[in-house]
Design a protein around this motif. Structure first.
Motif, short mmCIF file in Angstrom:
data_model
loop_
_atom_site.label_atom_id
_atom_site.label_comp_id
_atom_site.label_asym_id
_atom_site.label_seq_id
_atom_site.Cartn_x
_atom_site.Cartn_y
_atom_site.Cartn_z
N GLU A 30 35.96 13.88 28.16
CA GLU A 30 37.00 13.14 27.90
C GLU A 30 38.23 13.51 27.05
O GLU A 30 39.27 13.53 27.20
N GLU A 31 37.64 13.83 25.73
CA GLU A 31 38.59 14.27 24.95
C GLU A 31 39.27 15.66 25.27
O GLU A 31 40.37 15.96 25.17
N LEU A 32 38.51 16.55 26.03
CA LEU A 32 39.01 17.92 26.56
C LEU A 32 40.21 17.47 27.57
O LEU A 32 41.27 17.89 27.21
N GLU A 33 39.97 16.47 28.28
CA GLU A 33 40.92 16.24 29.47
C GLU A 33 42.31 15.53 28.64
O GLU A 33 43.34 15.84 29.00
N ALA A 34 42.07 14.82 27.41
CA ALA A 34 42.98 14.21 26.61
C ALA A 34 43.85 15.28 26.03
O ALA A 34 44.97 15.41 26.01
N LEU A 35 43.20 16.38 25.53
CA LEU A 35 43.98 17.25 24.79
C LEU A 35 44.67 18.29 25.73
O LEU A 35 45.70 18.68 25.62
N ILE A 36 44.35 18.28 27.14
CA ILE A 36 44.99 18.94 28.25
C ILE A 36 46.41 18.21 28.69
O ILE A 36 47.39 18.50 28.43
N ARG A 37 46.10 16.72 28.61
CA ARG A 37 47.32 16.02 29.19
C ARG A 37 48.29 15.94 28.06
O ARG A 37 49.38 15.85 28.33
N GLU A 38 47.78 16.08 26.62
CA GLU A 38 48.64 15.97 25.40
C GLU A 38 49.29 17.56 25.40
O GLU A 38 50.06 17.57 24.21
N LYS A 39 48.88 18.39 26.14
CA LYS A 39 49.35 19.80 25.82
C LYS A 39 48.99 20.38 24.50
O LYS A 39 49.58 21.49 24.31
N VAL A 40 47.84 20.10 23.85
CA VAL A 40 47.12 20.57 22.72
C VAL A 40 46.64 21.67 23.23
O VAL A 40 46.38 22.90 22.53
N ILE A 41 45.86 21.75 24.47
CA ILE A 41 45.19 22.86 25.31
C ILE A 41 46.05 23.11 26.16
O ILE A 41 46.44 22.28 27.07
#
Length: 64
Positions: A30-41
């Protein structure tokens, strides 16, 4: 990314690591998906999860 369990059942990895300015992890799916959405990753961020042979760009990870 979907990996196969010992029982042969496909499942999402429970833990991820990624390389930014430093190695970060473990983080959950879930955190990975959030970081992708937030364009951190981004697509070229190197990620790794147990079951992967080596670090790979996110865009090369099946299911990402």
């Amino acid at each position: 990314m979907v990996v196969e369990s010992r029982a042969g059942v496909a499942q999402e990895p429970l833990e991820w690591w990624y390389l930014g300015d430093k190695q970060v992890g473990p983080i959950g799916q879930e955190e990975l998906e959030a970081l992708i959405r937030e364009k951190v990753i981004g697509a070229n961020t190197l990620v790794w999860s147990p079951g992967m042979p080596e670090w790979a760009p996110l865009c090369d990870v099946p299911g990402r």
